[in-house]
Scaffold this motif. Structure first.
Motif, mmCIF file in Angstrom:
data_model
loop_
_atom_site.group_PDB
_atom_site.id
_atom_site.type_symbol
_atom_site.label_atom_id
_atom_site.label_comp_id
_atom_site.label_asym_id
_atom_site.label_seq_id
_atom_site.Cartn_x
_atom_site.Cartn_y
_atom_site.Cartn_z
ATOM 1 N N VAL A 200 -48.536 6.371 1.084
ATOM 2 C CA VAL A 200 -47.171 6.425 1.629
ATOM 3 C C VAL A 200 -47.299 6.978 3.065
ATOM 4 O O VAL A 200 -48.174 7.820 3.325
ATOM 5 C CB VAL A 200 -46.305 7.337 0.719
ATOM 6 C CG1 VAL A 200 -44.920 7.555 1.294
ATOM 7 C CG2 VAL A 200 -46.234 6.736 -0.689
ATOM 8 N N ASP B 143 -50.771 2.938 -11.773
ATOM 9 C CA ASP B 143 -51.885 2.857 -10.817
ATOM 10 C C ASP B 143 -53.211 3.326 -11.417
ATOM 11 O O ASP B 143 -54.183 3.502 -10.710
ATOM 12 C CB ASP B 143 -51.553 3.607 -9.518
ATOM 13 C CG ASP B 143 -51.221 5.069 -9.725
ATOM 14 O OD1 ASP B 143 -51.039 5.486 -10.883
ATOM 15 O OD2 ASP B 143 -51.145 5.797 -8.725
ATOM 16 N N MET C 236 -44.464 11.873 3.983
ATOM 17 C CA MET C 236 -45.122 12.905 3.171
ATOM 18 C C MET C 236 -45.010 14.281 3.829
ATOM 19 O O MET C 236 -44.801 15.291 3.164
ATOM 20 C CB MET C 236 -46.602 12.549 2.957
ATOM 21 C CG MET C 236 -46.826 11.231 2.248
ATOM 22 S SD MET C 236 -45.845 11.006 0.751
ATOM 23 C CE MET C 236 -46.337 12.390 -0.237
ATOM 24 N N MET D 224 -47.559 2.684 -3.975
ATOM 25 C CA MET D 224 -48.339 3.383 -5.013
ATOM 26 C C MET D 224 -48.914 2.407 -6.034
ATOM 27 O O MET D 224 -50.061 2.559 -6.456
ATOM 28 C CB MET D 224 -47.455 4.414 -5.717
ATOM 29 C CG MET D 224 -47.124 5.595 -4.828
ATOM 30 S SD MET D 224 -45.834 6.626 -5.541
ATOM 31 C CE MET D 224 -46.708 7.497 -6.826
ATOM 32 N N LEU E 1 -43.382 12.026 -5.751
ATOM 33 C CA LEU E 1 -43.059 10.605 -5.562
ATOM 34 C C LEU E 1 -42.686 9.956 -6.901
ATOM 35 O O LEU E 1 -41.746 9.158 -6.976
ATOM 36 C CB LEU E 1 -44.245 9.872 -4.924
ATOM 37 C CG LEU E 1 -44.575 10.309 -3.485
ATOM 38 C CD1 LEU E 1 -45.897 9.685 -3.027
ATOM 39 C CD2 LEU E 1 -43.468 9.926 -2.517
ATOM 40 N N ARG E 2 -43.417 10.304 -7.971
ATOM 41 C CA ARG E 2 -43.085 9.720 -9.283
ATOM 42 C C ARG E 2 -41.689 10.161 -9.743
ATOM 43 O O ARG E 2 -40.956 9.387 -10.339
ATOM 44 C CB ARG E 2 -44.165 10.079 -10.319
ATOM 45 C CG ARG E 2 -45.426 9.209 -10.162
ATOM 46 C CD ARG E 2 -46.471 9.513 -11.215
ATOM 47 N NE ARG E 2 -47.159 10.771 -10.970
ATOM 48 C CZ ARG E 2 -48.185 10.920 -10.138
ATOM 49 N NH1 ARG E 2 -48.670 9.888 -9.478
ATOM 50 N NH2 ARG E 2 -48.743 12.102 -9.954
ATOM 51 N N ARG F 55 -50.232 5.781 -16.326
ATOM 52 C CA ARG F 55 -49.730 5.463 -14.996
ATOM 53 C C ARG F 55 -50.069 4.032 -14.599
ATOM 54 O O ARG F 55 -51.161 3.548 -14.860
ATOM 55 C CB ARG F 55 -50.329 6.430 -13.974
ATOM 56 C CG ARG F 55 -49.629 7.759 -13.961
ATOM 57 C CD ARG F 55 -50.348 8.785 -13.150
ATOM 58 N NE ARG F 55 -50.785 8.324 -11.840
ATOM 59 C CZ ARG F 55 -51.303 9.134 -10.926
ATOM 60 N NH1 ARG F 55 -51.442 10.410 -11.184
ATOM 61 N NH2 ARG F 55 -51.693 8.660 -9.766
HETATM 62 P P1 AMP Z 1 -51.737 11.141 -6.947
HETATM 63 O O1 AMP Z 1 -50.858 11.453 -8.086
HETATM 64 O O2 AMP Z 1 -52.044 12.342 -6.079
HETATM 65 O O3 AMP Z 1 -52.991 10.390 -7.346
HETATM 66 O O4 AMP Z 1 -50.904 10.150 -6.005
HETATM 67 C C1 AMP Z 1 -50.472 8.903 -6.470
HETATM 68 C C2 AMP Z 1 -50.084 8.034 -5.277
HETATM 69 O O5 AMP Z 1 -49.007 8.649 -4.556
HETATM 70 C C3 AMP Z 1 -51.173 7.805 -4.250
HETATM 71 O O6 AMP Z 1 -52.056 6.749 -4.612
HETATM 72 C C4 AMP Z 1 -50.330 7.461 -3.018
HETATM 73 O O7 AMP Z 1 -49.829 6.142 -3.105
HETATM 74 C C5 AMP Z 1 -49.148 8.409 -3.149
HETATM 75 N N1 AMP Z 1 -49.396 9.716 -2.490
HETATM 76 C C6 AMP Z 1 -49.481 10.928 -3.078
HETATM 77 N N2 AMP Z 1 -49.704 11.890 -2.178
HETATM 78 C C7 AMP Z 1 -49.774 11.273 -0.972
HETATM 79 C C8 AMP Z 1 -50.001 11.722 0.360
HETATM 80 N N3 AMP Z 1 -50.222 13.020 0.634
HETATM 81 N N4 AMP Z 1 -49.997 10.793 1.341
HETATM 82 C C9 AMP Z 1 -49.762 9.486 1.088
HETATM 83 N N5 AMP Z 1 -49.553 8.996 -0.129
HETATM 84 C C10 AMP Z 1 -49.546 9.870 -1.173
#
Ligand code: AMP
Length: 215
Positions: A59, A163, A64, A53, A35-36, A161
């Protein structure tokens, strides 16, 4: 081999998953990184995902599931893959089983990494990453050599990041508890779960992860 890494944000799924995938010649499939990347490329998916995010929200499942369905067909995933950040909801877990059943390639191991919330918050607020290779550093426990640039890309400044701010981290932990933590029981009742303490040193976590994968 197909391995799922479960666990709250900041527990070390990315760091441990990257090392495991690298040493075994498997693909690391990090849905957060995908996503990034979409955000960095200014795609419509990235634009829609960024709004969620940045607030620490998930999402939608269908988006996904489609991404993971495609990504796990790529050539580098042929020998195996480590999923980091997927599944995050029960519908995603059901879809993953269905996708892999079609391909006769079941999930071989589900490893849940655990750590107390205080530790997760401490780690996330000290987390910096390389925007080129996504290598993660921690200013408290694992800084880069000069503290500002990536060891593997010395020209590139590390970034934090959006977030990983304190407020969004709290929201992400709430979302984890509500939507993702139920997957621990989902896989436990199926007898597919191994729990690994993620609050010890990175080396110890990795040793326990390898033991869980090879058991
Ligand atoms: P992460 O890097 O895994 O902490 O993911 C960062 C952000 O991407 C999460 O807070 C969600 O907003 C989104 N995201 C990543 N993986 C998923 C997933 N499997 N389902 C839904 N949102 C996701």
């Amino acid at each position: 081999m197909q391995v799922v890494l479960l666990g709250p944000p900041g527990v070390g799924k990315g760091t441990q998953g990257r090392r495991l995938a690298g040493e075994r010649g498997w693909a690391l499939v990090s849905t957060g990184d995908m996503l990034r990347d979409a955000i960095a490329k200014l795609t419509p998916l990235g634009d829609a995902a960024k709004k969620l995010m940045d607030k620490g929200l998930l999402v939608p499942d269908d988006v996904m599931i489609g991404l993971v369905r495609e990504r796990t067909l790529e050539p580098d995933a042929r020998e195996g893959f480590v999923l980091d950040g997927f599944p995050r909801t029960v519908p995603q877990a059901d879809a993953l089983d269905a996708i892999l059943r079609e391909r006769s390639r079941p999930v071989d191991r589900v490893v849940a990494l655990t750590a107390p919330d205080e530790e997760l918050v401490r780690r996330l607020s000290a987390r910096w990453e390389c925007p080129v290779c996504r290598r993660v550093y921690n200013t408290l426990s694992a800084p880069s050599k000069d503290g500002r640039h990536c060891d593997d890309h010395p020209e590139t400044e590390l970034i934090q990041r959006v977030d990983d701010t304190v407020q969004t981290v709290q929201r992400r932990l709430e979302v984890y508890r509500a939507q993702t933590a139920p997957l621990v029981d989902y896989y436990r009742v199926q007898g597919r779960l191994v729990e690994v303490n993620g609050a010890v040193s990175s080396e110890s976590v990795y040793g326990a992860l390898v033991a869980a994968v090879d058991c």
